[in-house]
Motif scaffolding. Structure first.
Motif, PDB file in Angstrom:
ATOM      1  N   LYS A 190       0.806  -1.229   0.000  1.00 30.25           N
ATOM      2  CA  LYS A 190       0.000   0.000   0.000  1.00 30.25           C
ATOM      3  C   LYS A 190       0.837   1.276   0.000  1.00 30.25           C
ATOM      4  O   LYS A 190       0.297   2.363  -0.106  1.00 30.25           O
ATOM      5  CB  LYS A 190      -0.863   0.039   1.284  1.00 30.25           C
ATOM      6  CG  LYS A 190      -1.976  -0.974   1.322  1.00 30.25           C
ATOM      7  CD  LYS A 190      -2.905  -0.676   2.487  1.00 30.25           C
ATOM      8  CE  LYS A 190      -2.250  -1.070   3.819  1.00 30.25           C
ATOM      9  NZ  LYS A 190      -3.076  -0.790   4.998  1.00 30.25           N
ATOM     10  N   TYR A 191       2.140   1.140   0.179  1.00 32.78           N
ATOM     11  CA  TYR A 191       2.945   2.339   0.458  1.00 32.78           C
ATOM     12  C   TYR A 191       4.086   2.589  -0.534  1.00 32.78           C
ATOM     13  O   TYR A 191       4.581   1.663  -1.174  1.00 32.78           O
ATOM     14  CB  TYR A 191       3.577   2.241   1.853  1.00 32.78           C
ATOM     15  CG  TYR A 191       2.589   2.037   2.971  1.00 32.78           C
ATOM     16  CD1 TYR A 191       1.814   3.094   3.441  1.00 32.78           C
ATOM     17  CD2 TYR A 191       2.438   0.779   3.550  1.00 32.78           C
ATOM     18  CE1 TYR A 191       0.911   2.903   4.477  1.00 32.78           C
ATOM     19  CE2 TYR A 191       1.527   0.583   4.588  1.00 32.78           C
ATOM     20  CZ  TYR A 191       0.769   1.643   5.040  1.00 32.78           C
ATOM     21  OH  TYR A 191      -0.105   1.462   6.068  1.00 32.78           O
ATOM     22  N   ASN A 192       4.485   3.859  -0.566  1.00 32.24           N
ATOM     23  CA  ASN A 192       5.725   4.216  -1.266  1.00 32.24           C
ATOM     24  C   ASN A 192       6.846   4.281  -0.243  1.00 32.24           C
ATOM     25  O   ASN A 192       6.647   4.801   0.860  1.00 32.24           O
ATOM     26  CB  ASN A 192       5.604   5.603  -1.913  1.00 32.24           C
ATOM     27  CG  ASN A 192       4.743   5.548  -3.145  1.00 32.24           C
ATOM     28  OD1 ASN A 192       4.882   4.639  -3.967  1.00 32.24           O
ATOM     29  ND2 ASN A 192       3.830   6.503  -3.270  1.00 32.24           N
ATOM     30  N   GLN A 202      11.910   6.098   4.533  1.00 35.42           N
ATOM     31  CA  GLN A 202      10.579   6.663   4.770  1.00 35.42           C
ATOM     32  C   GLN A 202       9.523   5.778   4.124  1.00 35.42           C
ATOM     33  O   GLN A 202       9.776   5.159   3.100  1.00 35.42           O
ATOM     34  CB  GLN A 202      10.479   8.041   4.135  1.00 35.42           C
ATOM     35  CG  GLN A 202      11.522   9.018   4.635  1.00 35.42           C
ATOM     36  CD  GLN A 202      10.922  10.351   4.966  1.00 35.42           C
ATOM     37  OE1 GLN A 202      10.046  10.824   4.267  1.00 35.42           O
ATOM     38  NE2 GLN A 202      11.383  10.949   6.045  1.00 35.42           N
ATOM     39  N   GLN A 203       8.362   5.790   4.765  1.00 36.30           N
ATOM     40  CA  GLN A 203       7.198   5.100   4.186  1.00 36.30           C
ATOM     41  C   GLN A 203       6.152   6.177   4.002  1.00 36.30           C
ATOM     42  O   GLN A 203       5.659   6.699   4.998  1.00 36.30           O
ATOM     43  CB  GLN A 203       6.716   4.036   5.199  1.00 36.30           C
ATOM     44  CG  GLN A 203       5.446   3.331   4.813  1.00 36.30           C
ATOM     45  CD  GLN A 203       4.743   2.760   6.044  1.00 36.30           C
ATOM     46  OE1 GLN A 203       4.418   3.478   6.992  1.00 36.30           O
ATOM     47  NE2 GLN A 203       4.511   1.470   6.039  1.00 36.30           N
ATOM     48  N   ASP A 204       5.836   6.575   2.831  1.00 35.96           N
ATOM     49  CA  ASP A 204       4.992   7.765   2.529  1.00 35.96           C
ATOM     50  C   ASP A 204       5.400   8.912   3.452  1.00 35.96           C
ATOM     51  O   ASP A 204       5.280   9.236   4.047  1.00 35.96           O
ATOM     52  CB  ASP A 204       3.499   7.485   2.781  1.00 35.96           C
ATOM     53  CG  ASP A 204       2.925   6.538   1.722  1.00 35.96           C
ATOM     54  OD1 ASP A 204       3.530   6.381   0.655  1.00 35.96           O
ATOM     55  OD2 ASP A 204       1.877   5.951   1.973  1.00 35.96           O
ATOM     56  N   ASN A 238       9.266   2.032  18.418  1.00 39.94           N
ATOM     57  CA  ASN A 238       9.635   3.017  17.388  1.00 39.94           C
ATOM     58  C   ASN A 238       9.911   2.236  16.109  1.00 39.94           C
ATOM     59  O   ASN A 238      10.471   1.139  16.158  1.00 39.94           O
ATOM     60  CB  ASN A 238      10.896   3.777  17.793  1.00 39.94           C
ATOM     61  CG  ASN A 238      10.600   4.855  18.822  1.00 39.94           C
ATOM     62  OD1 ASN A 238       9.439   5.130  19.113  1.00 39.94           O
ATOM     63  ND2 ASN A 238      11.652   5.442  19.363  1.00 39.94           N
ATOM     64  N   ARG A 239       9.547   2.814  15.002  1.00 42.55           N
ATOM     65  CA  ARG A 239       9.704   2.074  13.747  1.00 42.55           C
ATOM     66  C   ARG A 239      11.182   1.789  13.458  1.00 42.55           C
ATOM     67  O   ARG A 239      12.059   2.601  13.762  1.00 42.55           O
ATOM     68  CB  ARG A 239       9.084   2.850  12.587  1.00 42.55           C
ATOM     69  CG  ARG A 239       7.564   2.833  12.615  1.00 42.55           C
ATOM     70  CD  ARG A 239       6.980   3.737  11.549  1.00 42.55           C
ATOM     71  NE  ARG A 239       5.544   3.570  11.418  1.00 42.55           N
ATOM     72  CZ  ARG A 239       4.653   4.156  12.229  1.00 42.55           C
ATOM     73  NH1 ARG A 239       5.052   4.908  13.233  1.00 42.55           N
ATOM     74  NH2 ARG A 239       3.361   3.964  12.022  1.00 42.55           N
ATOM     75  N   SER A 240      11.439   0.661  12.863  1.00 38.84           N
ATOM     76  CA  SER A 240      12.808   0.308  12.469  1.00 38.84           C
ATOM     77  C   SER A 240      12.743  -0.530  11.196  1.00 38.84           C
ATOM     78  O   SER A 240      11.683  -1.089  10.871  1.00 38.84           O
ATOM     79  CB  SER A 240      13.500  -0.481  13.583  1.00 38.84           C
ATOM     80  OG  SER A 240      12.842  -1.711  13.750  1.00 38.84           O
ATOM     81  N   SER A 257       8.278  -5.806   3.734  1.00 47.26           N
ATOM     82  CA  SER A 257       7.265  -6.514   4.534  1.00 47.26           C
ATOM     83  C   SER A 257       7.298  -5.947   5.951  1.00 47.26           C
ATOM     84  O   SER A 257       8.233  -5.224   6.332  1.00 47.26           O
ATOM     85  CB  SER A 257       7.561  -8.007   4.554  1.00 47.26           C
ATOM     86  OG  SER A 257       8.839  -8.232   5.100  1.00 47.26           O
ATOM     87  N   GLU A 258       6.258  -6.260   6.702  1.00 48.56           N
ATOM     88  CA  GLU A 258       6.171  -5.766   8.090  1.00 48.56           C
ATOM     89  C   GLU A 258       5.869  -6.978   8.973  1.00 48.56           C
ATOM     90  O   GLU A 258       4.718  -7.201   9.365  1.00 48.56           O
ATOM     91  CB  GLU A 258       5.065  -4.697   8.170  1.00 48.56           C
ATOM     92  CG  GLU A 258       5.058  -3.920   9.450  1.00 48.56           C
ATOM     93  CD  GLU A 258       3.997  -2.800   9.468  1.00 48.56           C
ATOM     94  OE1 GLU A 258       3.459  -2.436   8.393  1.00 48.56           O
ATOM     95  OE2 GLU A 258       3.702  -2.303  10.571  1.00 48.56           O
ATOM     96  N   PRO A 259       6.890  -7.795   9.275  1.00 47.41           N
ATOM     97  CA  PRO A 259       6.669  -9.052  10.006  1.00 47.41           C
ATOM     98  C   PRO A 259       5.964  -8.842  11.343  1.00 47.41           C
ATOM     99  O   PRO A 259       5.160  -9.671  11.737  1.00 47.41           O
ATOM    100  CB  PRO A 259       8.072  -9.604  10.242  1.00 47.41           C
ATOM    101  CG  PRO A 259       9.019  -8.768   9.487  1.00 47.41           C
ATOM    102  CD  PRO A 259       8.315  -7.573   8.963  1.00 47.41           C
ATOM    103  N   VAL A 263       7.801  -3.010  12.528  1.00 47.92           N
ATOM    104  CA  VAL A 263       9.139  -3.569  12.304  1.00 47.92           C
ATOM    105  C   VAL A 263       9.153  -4.004  10.837  1.00 47.92           C
ATOM    106  O   VAL A 263       8.386  -4.873  10.426  1.00 47.92           O
ATOM    107  CB  VAL A 263       9.403  -4.774  13.238  1.00 47.92           C
ATOM    108  CG1 VAL A 263      10.751  -5.408  12.931  1.00 47.92           C
ATOM    109  CG2 VAL A 263       9.336  -4.328  14.688  1.00 47.92           C
ATOM    110  N   TYR A 264      10.022  -3.361  10.073  1.00 45.06           N
ATOM    111  CA  TYR A 264       9.982  -3.559   8.616  1.00 45.06           C
ATOM    112  C   TYR A 264      11.209  -4.294   8.112  1.00 45.06           C
ATOM    113  O   TYR A 264      12.288  -4.198   8.703  1.00 45.06           O
ATOM    114  CB  TYR A 264       9.882  -2.203   7.904  1.00 45.06           C
ATOM    115  CG  TYR A 264       8.681  -1.398   8.336  1.00 45.06           C
ATOM    116  CD1 TYR A 264       7.483  -1.463   7.630  1.00 45.06           C
ATOM    117  CD2 TYR A 264       8.740  -0.601   9.479  1.00 45.06           C
ATOM    118  CE1 TYR A 264       6.374  -0.738   8.045  1.00 45.06           C
ATOM    119  CE2 TYR A 264       7.643   0.121   9.908  1.00 45.06           C
ATOM    120  CZ  TYR A 264       6.458   0.054   9.193  1.00 45.06           C
ATOM    121  OH  TYR A 264       5.355   0.757   9.610  1.00 45.06           O
ATOM    122  N   GLU A 265      11.012  -4.970   7.015  1.00 45.92           N
ATOM    123  CA  GLU A 265      12.142  -5.610   6.341  1.00 45.92           C
ATOM    124  C   GLU A 265      12.081  -5.253   4.867  1.00 45.92           C
ATOM    125  O   GLU A 265      11.037  -5.410   4.235  1.00 45.92           O
ATOM    126  CB  GLU A 265      12.089  -7.124   6.520  1.00 45.92           C
ATOM    127  CG  GLU A 265      12.389  -7.523   7.956  1.00 45.92           C
ATOM    128  CD  GLU A 265      12.627  -9.016   8.158  1.00 45.92           C
ATOM    129  OE1 GLU A 265      12.821  -9.400   9.325  1.00 45.92           O
ATOM    130  OE2 GLU A 265      12.619  -9.773   7.163  1.00 45.92           O
TER     131      GLU A 265
END
Ligand code: MAN
Length: 288
Positions: A190-192, A202-204, A238-240, A257-259, A263-265
């Motif tokens: 869903k995101y840029n 950055q995510q959007d 906090n986002r990482s 992805s956001e497992p 928390v993003y990969e």
């Protein structure tokens, strides 16, 4: 695929690094020169100011001035004036004697200083010869201010340039210098996403983290970039973001992805994901 681009990055990085080193050398030479001149610039200023003080004292003690002073006092009848009249007088005197101090400043001082004798304030702060300045002393003061300003500028510039290369990644592999801070966009789900290498993700518009460190997987030599301390996540950490580099000719976001929440990969393709084809460069950092 990607090895040739990686070589190009190494060459570009090396050229950029060399340019930076020669800029640093130039700045450092200028800084050293100024620093060694500084004591004599300071001494000259002090000497000139001593002379200035002496001249000022002579002026103040001169019969011409005491005569003028008394005349002025008589003419002004300061003690009988209202504050408003006094302000008018100050402005007029400012024009007449073209005093170097700010008229408004003196005028405010008089208004705010009820205790003192207004005559004293005017004559101590405002009228010649107390406003007397010696051109050589002015010049010496300016010279010192300029030198100190330039020293600060040079120190800041040197520090910024050093900070730019003072990272483990760049010291071990100069190709990172070429790519550091360059940003690449890509869509996933869903995101840029925007990945600025060794800087941020950055995510959007949401901050997923700032670059923290890089690790290499021993067996595969794959590189992992860790971005941490991104924006706060509701009910979560906090986002990482953990970025796995894949070898390829272009830089692009392959997949995110956001497992677990916030928390993003990210899989990211880059020539920097390819193993160096030749020995890495060991660089020496230029310290202040
Ligand atoms: C946003 C995005 C998602 C995240 C939620 C958490 O919608 O950053 O990735 O899971 O916030 O509230």
């Amino acid at each position: 695929m990607g090895i040739n681009e990686r070589r190009k990055y190494e060459q570009e990085g090396k050229a950029m690094y060399e340019t930076l080193q020669s800029e640093l050398t130039q700045l450092q030479t200028e800084l050293d020169g100024l620093k060694s001149e500084l004591p004599s610039i300071k001494e000259n200023k002090e000497n000139m100011e001593k002379l200035e003080e002496e001249e000022k004292r002579d002026l103040l003690n001169s019969p011409e001035w005491s005569e003028k002073h008394n005349e002025l006092l008589k003419k002004l009848k300061i003690s009988e004036m209202t504050v408003e009249q006094l302000q008018e007088v100050i402005i007029e005197l400012g024009k007449k004697y073209s005093a170097s101090k700010d008229i408004q400043e003196i005028s405010n001082k008089i208004l705010n200083d009820n205790q003192s004798n207004v005559e004293d304030i005017i004559f101590d702060n405002y009228l010649p010869p107390n406003t007397y300045t010696k051109p050589e002393a002015n010049e010496a003061r300016n010279k010192l201010t300029e030198a100190e300003k330039r020293i600060n500028e040079l120190e800041t510039q040197i520090k910024t340039k050093n900070d730019n290369i003072n990272s483990k990644e760049i010291m071990e592999d100069v190709a990172w210098y070429y790519i550091k801070g360059k940003c690449f966009d890509g869509r996933s789900g869903k995101y840029n996403y925007k990945h600025c290498l060794l800087q941020s993700i950055q995510q959007d518009g949401t901050n997923l983290g700032s670059f923290d460190h890089m690790e290499e997987i021993d067996s595969s030599k794959k590189k992992i970039l860790y971005y941490k301390n991104g924006s706060n996540c509701w009910n979560g950490p906090n986002r990482s973001c953990k970025v796995t580099l894949e070898c390829g000719a272009e830089n692009r976001v392959i997949d995110v992805s956001e497992p677990s929440t916030c928390v993003y990969e990210m899989k990211f393709q880059s020539p920097l994901g390819c193993n160096p084809g030749k020995p890495v460069y060991f660089l020496f950092i230029f310290y202040l």
